[in-house]
Each structure stands twice: as structure tokens, then as C-alpha cells.
Design a protein around this motif. Structure first.
Motif, mmCIF file in Angstrom:
data_model
loop_
_atom_site.group_PDB
_atom_site.id
_atom_site.type_symbol
_atom_site.label_atom_id
_atom_site.label_comp_id
_atom_site.label_asym_id
_atom_site.label_seq_id
_atom_site.Cartn_x
_atom_site.Cartn_y
_atom_site.Cartn_z
ATOM 1 N N ARG A 67 5.573 23.958 11.939
ATOM 2 C CA ARG A 67 4.566 23.764 10.896
ATOM 3 C C ARG A 67 4.250 25.080 10.189
ATOM 4 O O ARG A 67 4.035 25.098 8.975
ATOM 5 N N PHE A 68 4.237 26.174 10.921
ATOM 6 C CA PHE A 68 4.011 27.484 10.315
ATOM 7 C C PHE A 68 5.070 27.774 9.252
ATOM 8 O O PHE A 68 4.756 28.207 8.139
ATOM 9 N N LEU A 90 11.417 18.700 10.600
ATOM 10 C CA LEU A 90 11.197 19.092 11.996
ATOM 11 C C LEU A 90 9.726 18.942 12.392
ATOM 12 O O LEU A 90 9.418 18.565 13.529
ATOM 13 N N SER A 91 8.836 19.232 11.475
ATOM 14 C CA SER A 91 7.404 19.052 11.754
ATOM 15 C C SER A 91 7.068 17.580 11.933
ATOM 16 O O SER A 91 6.250 17.209 12.786
ATOM 17 N N GLY A 99 6.135 13.007 16.269
ATOM 18 C CA GLY A 99 6.564 11.671 16.670
ATOM 19 C C GLY A 99 6.903 10.776 15.513
ATOM 20 O O GLY A 99 6.762 9.550 15.602
ATOM 21 N N TRP A 100 7.339 11.384 14.384
ATOM 22 C CA TRP A 100 7.696 10.682 13.155
ATOM 23 C C TRP A 100 6.518 9.912 12.569
ATOM 24 O O TRP A 100 6.701 8.944 11.820
ATOM 25 N N SER A 101 5.324 10.344 12.910
ATOM 26 C CA SER A 101 4.119 9.718 12.372
ATOM 27 C C SER A 101 3.544 10.602 11.263
ATOM 28 O O SER A 101 3.087 11.725 11.520
ATOM 29 N N LEU A 143 -0.264 14.761 9.196
ATOM 30 C CA LEU A 143 -1.334 15.129 8.268
ATOM 31 C C LEU A 143 -2.587 15.573 9.016
ATOM 32 O O LEU A 143 -3.304 16.484 8.561
ATOM 33 N N GLN A 144 -2.855 14.972 10.163
ATOM 34 C CA GLN A 144 -3.991 15.399 10.977
ATOM 35 C C GLN A 144 -3.793 16.820 11.484
ATOM 36 O O GLN A 144 -4.717 17.649 11.456
ATOM 37 N N HIS A 145 -2.578 17.104 11.960
ATOM 38 C CA HIS A 145 -2.273 18.454 12.431
ATOM 39 C C HIS A 145 -2.425 19.466 11.300
ATOM 40 O O HIS A 145 -2.976 20.558 11.495
#
Length: 344
Positions: A39-40, A205-206, A211-213, A218-220
């Protein structure tokens, strides 16, 4: 009115590059207390890709009118950007910024070793001694956690160090594969495409990490972007690490020989060691300092080469005369980089 010579301008560019790249891992490291490497890097490349949109527009004829070239660049950047950064930043998340910097410093050694094995390039005896010293110093740094850690901390730090070595190898494969393929392609086009390859790769990758959600991702992201450590780290790497640092590196090569430019690589520890101790409260062990000295001695030894033999070797490899006197291991690697990004 006082004016700087081209040589002095190059020195200033390379000092800027040394500061920017030397501080990169230290400034970015705190972000991994909040976010993940994937994510970074997604945030980093989102910012960088946005900033280089004008460059892509400038080179639109080179991209849309030549899909084979674009496909080739994309494939190579999957190795040089996606694969390399997975291991590099994944390793940084597990080990200290000081150790990560020390191991990453030895990347040119792996380029030369791969060139010897794959391209059948020749090295002199004294260069082999230099390579041996640098590799020994690298092994000492990689194995450091064995002597000072135990349990989970030992496993994590050791895996992190090994991951950065793998990143060095991946980057070396990229350099060798791209050596001839990028000779006639504008360097800024390659850089711009690499940002978009990074953006799409680390977005996928993110998403996989979540978990492909999409909702979970978006929450993360919403949590990550509330933390200044993530914003500062990703913003720094996008603007300074990706754009300003690379521009300074390329500009710094214009007015001086590659052998002079190589000296500035030795100065990065002056940046990242004090910053790592001050900002991250990391420790500098005696064995780390000794290993760094051994690595630098290895680089210096690799520069000691008989002039006439060196000129003959460079001539066989088609190196221009104004570069031929630059005889060091790092000089050859930097020459390959300039060829790689299209800078003559």
C-alpha cells in the motif's frame, strides 16, 4: 556576477541526490508501523504517476504509435520496478533502515557478477579482490541479526536483509536485460512508464492483500491516510525519491566523469547513519561500521586497474573515449545506467 561551472553544478546536483536518496529509507521506515509495503508503494506511485502526466503527453507519439516499444518497456519495468521493489521495501519493513541502506549500497557488485556470468565480461585480478571484499562486507551486514537478536526478531530481520539482497539481484537482471534495449528510448519516457507500472502493480497487490475485497482495501486506505507518517513517507518518495532524486542523479552525470560521480555514493552513509540514529533511534554496531568500511574498501580496490588494459577493455565494449578512462567497477555500472536510460 558569480556563475557556477558545469562541473560545480554537477557536484551540487549529486550532493542533492546523495541527501535525497540517503534519507529515503529513514524517512519512509516509520510508515510501516501503520501500512504495508504494497500500500505504501501504491500511494507513492499514485502521486508520482499523477505528476508525470505532462511527460506522458509529451511522449505520446513514442507510446501510442509504437505499441511494441511500450510493451517492451512495460515488461522490463515489471522486473525493474515491481519485482525489485517488492523485495526492497518488503525487506525494509522487516529490518533497520541503516542495515537496509548498507545492503542496498552493494547493488553494483551484483550487476558486475551477472555481467561476468551472463555477458561474459572480463574482470582484472584486483577487481576480483574488490568484489570479494565488498561481498564479504555484505555477508557480515546480512548476518548481523544472528549475533544480536533471537526469536521472532531474528527471523524477521534476517529475512529482511536477505530480501534486500534478492532485490539487488533482481535489479541486476533488469540492468543486464535493459542494457541494449533502452539505448534509443528517451529516459524520461522510461521513467514515466515505470511509475504507471508501479501504480497498477501495487494496486493489484494491495487488493490481493485485502483478500480481493475493494471495501476492505478502501478501509485500510482511509486509516493509512489519516497518519502523517504514511503521507510524509509516500509523498517524500514520490516527489523527492522518484522525481527530484532521479533528476539530480541524471543532471549530475552531465558535467563530470563517472568515476567522480561514484565518490558521492560513498557519502550516503553520512546521511542515513546519523538520521537513522536520531530519527529512528536505531543502533550502529561496531560490526556494521566495520562491514561498511570493508564494502567501501572493496569498491576502492575495484578501481585499481592498469590504465592501458582498461582502455582496451572499454574499447572492445564500445565505450566512448570520454568515458574510457573511468575504470572503476562503479563507473562501469553507472555507464551502463546512462546507456540504459538513454543518456549519452
Amino acid at each position: 556576477m558569480f556563475s557556477l561551472t558545469q562541473r560545480h553544478q554537477s557536484y551540487l546536483w549529486l550532493i542533492l541526490n546523495t541527501i535525497v536518496w540517503g534519507a529515503a529509507f529513514v524517512i519512509s521506515k516509520p510508515a510501516f508501523e501503520v501500512t504495508t509495503p504494497f500500500r505504501f508503494l501504491f500511494y507513492r506511485f499514485f502521486i508520482a504517476a499523477t505528476l508525470v502526466i505532462p511527460l506522458l503527453w509529451r511522449y505520446r507519439k513514442n507510446t501510442w504509435n509504437n505499441p511494441r516499444s511500450l510493451l517492451m518497456i512495460s515488461g522490463l519495468e515489471m522486473i525493474g520496478t515491481t519485482c525489485t521493489l517488492i523485495f526492497l521495501w518488503g525487506g525494509l519493513a522487516l529490518t533497520s533502515a541503516i542495515e537496509a541502506n548498507m545492503i542496498a549500497t552493494t547493488a553494483p557488485i551484483f550487476v558486475v557478477l551477472l555481467g561476468v556470468w551472463w555477458l561474459k565480461e572480463k574482470q582484472e585480478a584486483v577487481e576480483w579482490w574488490g568484489i570479494a571484499f565488498a561481498l564479504f562486507g555484505t555477508i557480515c551486514v546480512v548476518a548481523l541479526p544472528v549475533f544480536f537478536m533471537q526469536g521472532i526478531a531474528l527471523t524477521g530481520a534476517l529475512l529482511g536483509n536477505i530480501s534486500i539482497v534478492i532485490a539487488n539481484i533482481s535489479e541486476s537482471v533488469y540492468f543486464v536485460l535493459a542494457k541494449k534495449r533502452y539505448q534509443h528510448i528517451p529516459k524520461l519516457l522510461v521513467v514515466s512508464v515505470s511509475f504507471y507500472i508501479g501504480l497498477f502493480s501495487f494496486a493489484i497487490l494491495s487488493l490481493a492483500e485485502a483478500g480481493w475485497s475493494v471495501n476492505q482495501l478502501l478501509q485500510h486506505i482511509s486509516v493509512d491516510l489519516l497518519d502523517m507518517r504514511v503521507i510524509l513517507g509516500a509523498g517524500y518518495m514520490a516527489v523527492f525519491g522518484s522525481i527530484i532524486g532521479l533528476t539530480a542523479y541524471i543532471q549530475g552525470q552531465n558535467g563530470i566523469e563517472a568515476s567522480e560521480a561514484a565518490i558521492f555514493r560513498y557519502l550516503q552513509p553520512i546521511i542515513y547513519i546519523p538520521l537513522g540514529i536520531w530519527l529512528l533511534h536505531e543502533e550502529l554496531y561496531a560490526i556494521q561500521a566495520l562491514s561498511l568500511v570493508i564494502i567501501i574498501i572493496g569498491f576502492i580496490l575495484s578501481e585499481q586497474r592498469d590504465g592501458q588494459e582498461s582502455h582496451a577493455v572499454h574499447a572492445r565494449h564500445g565505450v566512448p573515449a570520454n568515458v574510457a578512462h573511468s575504470q572503476s567497477l562503479l563507473s562501469k555500472v553507472r555507464y551502463k545506467f546512462r546507456r540504459l536510460v538513454g543518456h549519452q
